[in-house]
Enzyme design. Structure first.
Site, PDB file in Angstrom:
ATOM      1  N   GLU A 136      -1.474  10.851  -8.929  1.00 39.31           N
ATOM      2  CA  GLU A 136      -0.409  10.188  -9.680  1.00 39.31           C
ATOM      3  C   GLU A 136      -0.249  10.715 -11.107  1.00 39.31           C
ATOM      4  O   GLU A 136       0.856  10.673 -11.661  1.00 39.31           O
ATOM      5  CB  GLU A 136      -0.589   8.660  -9.674  1.00 39.31           C
ATOM      6  CG  GLU A 136      -0.346   8.027  -8.313  1.00 39.31           C
ATOM      7  CD  GLU A 136       1.080   8.212  -7.762  1.00 39.31           C
ATOM      8  OE1 GLU A 136       1.979   8.672  -8.491  1.00 39.31           O
ATOM      9  OE2 GLU A 136       1.272   7.895  -6.568  1.00 39.31           O
ATOM     10  N   ASP A 194      -1.149   9.844  -1.643  1.00 34.49           N
ATOM     11  CA  ASP A 194      -1.266   9.763  -3.106  1.00 34.49           C
ATOM     12  C   ASP A 194      -2.292   8.714  -3.521  1.00 34.49           C
ATOM     13  O   ASP A 194      -2.157   7.550  -3.199  1.00 34.49           O
ATOM     14  CB  ASP A 194       0.106   9.449  -3.718  1.00 34.49           C
ATOM     15  CG  ASP A 194       1.051  10.632  -3.579  1.00 34.49           C
ATOM     16  OD1 ASP A 194       2.148  10.476  -3.048  1.00 34.49           O
ATOM     17  OD2 ASP A 194       0.653  11.753  -3.979  1.00 34.49           O
ATOM     18  N   ASP A 198      -3.681   7.491   3.844  1.00 33.48           N
ATOM     19  CA  ASP A 198      -2.630   7.537   2.825  1.00 33.48           C
ATOM     20  C   ASP A 198      -2.809   8.859   2.077  1.00 33.48           C
ATOM     21  O   ASP A 198      -3.850   9.521   2.180  1.00 33.48           O
ATOM     22  CB  ASP A 198      -2.843   6.339   1.887  1.00 33.48           C
ATOM     23  CG  ASP A 198      -2.105   6.475   0.567  1.00 33.48           C
ATOM     24  OD1 ASP A 198      -0.872   6.689   0.604  1.00 33.48           O
ATOM     25  OD2 ASP A 198      -2.757   6.413  -0.490  1.00 33.48           O
ATOM     26  N   LYS A 209      12.091   7.900  -5.569  1.00 32.12           N
ATOM     27  CA  LYS A 209      13.512   7.595  -5.783  1.00 32.12           C
ATOM     28  C   LYS A 209      13.702   6.107  -6.071  1.00 32.12           C
ATOM     29  O   LYS A 209      14.443   5.729  -6.980  1.00 32.12           O
ATOM     30  CB  LYS A 209      14.337   8.007  -4.560  1.00 32.12           C
ATOM     31  CG  LYS A 209      14.409   9.512  -4.356  1.00 32.12           C
ATOM     32  CD  LYS A 209      15.263   9.850  -3.146  1.00 32.12           C
ATOM     33  CE  LYS A 209      15.323  11.354  -2.926  1.00 32.12           C
ATOM     34  NZ  LYS A 209      16.136  11.698  -1.727  1.00 32.12           N
ATOM     35  N   GLU A 210      12.995   5.281  -5.323  1.00 40.50           N
ATOM     36  CA  GLU A 210      13.078   3.831  -5.541  1.00 40.50           C
ATOM     37  C   GLU A 210      12.551   3.488  -6.937  1.00 40.50           C
ATOM     38  O   GLU A 210      13.077   2.617  -7.617  1.00 40.50           O
ATOM     39  CB  GLU A 210      12.277   3.094  -4.462  1.00 40.50           C
ATOM     40  CG  GLU A 210      12.863   3.194  -3.058  1.00 40.50           C
ATOM     41  CD  GLU A 210      12.479   4.463  -2.324  1.00 40.50           C
ATOM     42  OE1 GLU A 210      11.865   5.369  -2.947  1.00 40.50           O
ATOM     43  OE2 GLU A 210      12.837   4.587  -1.131  1.00 40.50           O
ATOM     44  N   ARG A 211      11.498   4.219  -7.354  1.00 38.02           N
ATOM     45  CA  ARG A 211      10.904   3.959  -8.676  1.00 38.02           C
ATOM     46  C   ARG A 211      11.899   4.319  -9.779  1.00 38.02           C
ATOM     47  O   ARG A 211      12.060   3.605 -10.751  1.00 38.02           O
ATOM     48  CB  ARG A 211       9.621   4.786  -8.828  1.00 38.02           C
ATOM     49  CG  ARG A 211       8.689   4.385  -9.919  1.00 38.02           C
ATOM     50  CD  ARG A 211       7.345   5.097  -9.739  1.00 38.02           C
ATOM     51  NE  ARG A 211       6.789   4.806  -8.423  1.00 38.02           N
ATOM     52  CZ  ARG A 211       6.118   5.694  -7.692  1.00 38.02           C
ATOM     53  NH1 ARG A 211       5.925   6.937  -8.112  1.00 38.02           N
ATOM     54  NH2 ARG A 211       5.638   5.357  -6.516  1.00 38.02           N
ATOM     55  N   HIS A 220      15.247  13.522  -8.756  1.00 38.40           N
ATOM     56  CA  HIS A 220      14.030  13.521  -7.947  1.00 38.40           C
ATOM     57  C   HIS A 220      13.737  14.912  -7.369  1.00 38.40           C
ATOM     58  O   HIS A 220      12.569  15.318  -7.253  1.00 38.40           O
ATOM     59  CB  HIS A 220      14.130  12.501  -6.805  1.00 38.40           C
ATOM     60  CG  HIS A 220      12.808  12.252  -6.145  1.00 38.40           C
ATOM     61  ND1 HIS A 220      12.470  12.797  -4.930  1.00 38.40           N
ATOM     62  CD2 HIS A 220      11.716  11.568  -6.563  1.00 38.40           C
ATOM     63  CE1 HIS A 220      11.255  12.442  -4.610  1.00 38.40           C
ATOM     64  NE2 HIS A 220      10.758  11.690  -5.587  1.00 38.40           N
ATOM     65  N   ASN A 232       5.861  17.348  -0.907  1.00 42.30           N
ATOM     66  CA  ASN A 232       4.612  17.130  -1.655  1.00 42.30           C
ATOM     67  C   ASN A 232       3.396  17.352  -0.761  1.00 42.30           C
ATOM     68  O   ASN A 232       2.338  17.756  -1.247  1.00 42.30           O
ATOM     69  CB  ASN A 232       4.575  15.702  -2.205  1.00 42.30           C
ATOM     70  CG  ASN A 232       5.674  15.441  -3.204  1.00 42.30           C
ATOM     71  OD1 ASN A 232       6.303  16.368  -3.714  1.00 42.30           O
ATOM     72  ND2 ASN A 232       5.927  14.166  -3.487  1.00 42.30           N
ATOM     73  N   THR A 241       2.241   7.943   4.635  1.00 43.60           N
ATOM     74  CA  THR A 241       2.501   8.015   3.197  1.00 43.60           C
ATOM     75  C   THR A 241       3.963   7.716   2.895  1.00 43.60           C
ATOM     76  O   THR A 241       4.840   7.880   3.750  1.00 43.60           O
ATOM     77  CB  THR A 241       2.168   9.427   2.660  1.00 43.60           C
ATOM     78  OG1 THR A 241       2.505   9.504   1.273  1.00 43.60           O
ATOM     79  CG2 THR A 241       2.954  10.502   3.407  1.00 43.60           C
ATOM     80  N   THR A 250       5.284   9.336   0.307  1.00 41.75           N
ATOM     81  CA  THR A 250       5.642  10.470  -0.549  1.00 41.75           C
ATOM     82  C   THR A 250       6.577  11.437   0.186  1.00 41.75           C
ATOM     83  O   THR A 250       6.702  11.417   1.405  1.00 41.75           O
ATOM     84  CB  THR A 250       4.367  11.197  -1.043  1.00 41.75           C
ATOM     85  OG1 THR A 250       4.648  11.894  -2.254  1.00 41.75           O
ATOM     86  CG2 THR A 250       3.847  12.183  -0.014  1.00 41.75           C
TER      87      THR A 250
HETATM   88  C1  XBP Z   1       2.659   7.023  -3.377  1.00 35.85           C
HETATM   89  C2  XBP Z   1       4.060   6.839  -3.766  1.00 35.85           C
HETATM   90  C3  XBP Z   1       4.910   8.061  -3.986  1.00 35.85           C
HETATM   91  C4  XBP Z   1       4.371   8.881  -5.153  1.00 35.85           C
HETATM   92  C5  XBP Z   1       5.437   9.801  -5.716  1.00 35.85           C
HETATM   93  O1  XBP Z   1       2.702   7.439  -2.032  1.00 35.85           O
HETATM   94  O2  XBP Z   1       4.532   5.733  -3.855  1.00 35.85           O
HETATM   95  O3  XBP Z   1       6.200   7.585  -4.315  1.00 35.85           O
HETATM   96  O4  XBP Z   1       4.009   7.982  -6.216  1.00 35.85           O
HETATM   97  O5  XBP Z   1       5.909  10.647  -4.682  1.00 35.85           O
HETATM   98  P1  XBP Z   1       1.458   7.076  -1.021  1.00 35.85           P
HETATM   99  P2  XBP Z   1       7.499  10.758  -4.425  1.00 35.85           P
HETATM  100  O6  XBP Z   1       2.052   6.195   0.049  1.00 35.85           O
HETATM  101  O7  XBP Z   1       0.997   8.416  -0.503  1.00 35.85           O
HETATM  102  O8  XBP Z   1       0.381   6.372  -1.835  1.00 35.85           O
HETATM  103  O9  XBP Z   1       8.148  10.975  -5.789  1.00 35.85           O
HETATM  104  O10 XBP Z   1       7.669  11.938  -3.517  1.00 35.85           O
HETATM  105  O11 XBP Z   1       7.878   9.452  -3.795  1.00 35.85           O
HETATM  106 MG    MG Z   2      -1.439   5.796  -2.214  1.00 36.50          MG
END
Ligand code: XBP
Ligand code: MG
Length: 254
Positions: free
Chosen positions: A16, A9, A7, A51-53, A79, A125, A119, A121
């Site tokens: 984060e 992030d 993974d 984007k979902e967040r 975003h 990124n 990932t 992300t």
């Molecule tokens: C973690 C996520 C990502 C990041 C933000 O990804 O959920 O959404 O928080 O990045 P990972 P974006 O699967 O690597 O833990 O804004 O590009 O989504």
């Molecule tokens: Mg992660």
């Protein structure tokens, strides 16, 4: 054990806090009167995908405005600004890899073992984060990559892991995944991949039932893991340790 799947992030790097600052910088730049503090962002991280967040928060914060045909365009625009701020913060080595990551990836590749990335992300990124530690040709270090650009359905769905396994031509049971969150653990386990979890401050309260091991980080010979590592391992996670854990996982004795 035939491949390692990482993974990004929270796992490759503790990113984060940088994402959070980038979201707040984007809100200020576009004139949204939103501000996410650490406590709120820790809750919002339950929704994978920036984007979902954003859409989830908008619907909770202001449902009337969060409907309509243009909401997708607005989310994409905000975003994109956030991604620019994130890249500015972590690019050029702005954020180090977590302990043991470069060492283990180098050890695996020296042993001819494929290393992959799974990932949710944004692809941009990955370039910002990985160009400094692995060089401009960093993509060549990874046998397979699945990210928000290749796979639409986010964790805890298994899609990014299934995409990577398809690219590798491997069965999930013959790999080991590295994750930081419950969403990530669920995604990897749903794809049948035994998983080592290294939580961060944002995910330390998640439940990690079913993990092969839960560790503060992967350790280094010069900076061993302080808590006991399962299975007589040294104070850091190396391929020998992972192979032993993987054998136990296959035998159902992990
Ligand atoms: C973690 C996520 C990502 C990041 C933000 O990804 O959920 O959404 O928080 O990045 P990972 P974006 O699967 O690597 O833990 O804004 O590009 O989504
Ligand atoms: Mg992660």
């Amino acid at each position: 054990m035939e491949a390692l799947i990482f993974d990004v992030d929270g796992t490759l790097a503790d990113t984060e806090a940088a994402h959070l600052r980038a979201f707040n910088a984007a809100f200020a730049e576009v004139g949204l009167d939103w501000y996410w503090d650490e406590a709120l962002y820790t809750r919002l991280l339950k929704v994978a995908g920036g984007k979902e967040r954003l859409l989830h928060y908008w619907r909770v914060a202001d449902l009337e405005c969060a409907e309509g045909s243009r909401i997708g365009e607005v989310i994409d625009a905000v975003h994109a600004v956030k991604t620019r701020h994130y890249a500015a913060r972590v690019g050029n080595g702005g954020l180090p890899l977590r302990p043991g990551i470069a060492r283990l990836i180098t050890e695996a590749q020296a042993a001819g073992m494929p290393v992959a990335i799974a990932t949710t992300t944004t692809p941009a990124n990955l370039d910002a984060l990985l160009c400094a530690p692995f060089g401009p040709a960093w993509r060549k270090r990874f046998a397979a990559i699945a990210d928000a650009g290749t796979t639409q359905i986010k964790k805890p769905a298994p899609d990014v892991y299934l995409d990577v396994l398809r690219q590798l031509g491997l069965n999930g049971a013959n790999c080991i995944a590295f994750e930081d969150s419950a969403n990530g653990l669920h995604a990897a386990r749903a794809a049948g991949v035994p998983t080592v979890v290294t939580p961060t401050a944002y995910t330390s309260h998640d439940a990690f039932d079913g993990a092969l091991a839960v560790l503060p980080h992967l350790g280094e010979p010069h900076a061993p893991i302080s808590s006991p590592v399962p299975g007589e391992a040294p104070g850091w996670v190396d391929l020998v340790t992972l192979r032993r854990w993987h054998r136990h996982a296959l035998a159902g004795t992990a």
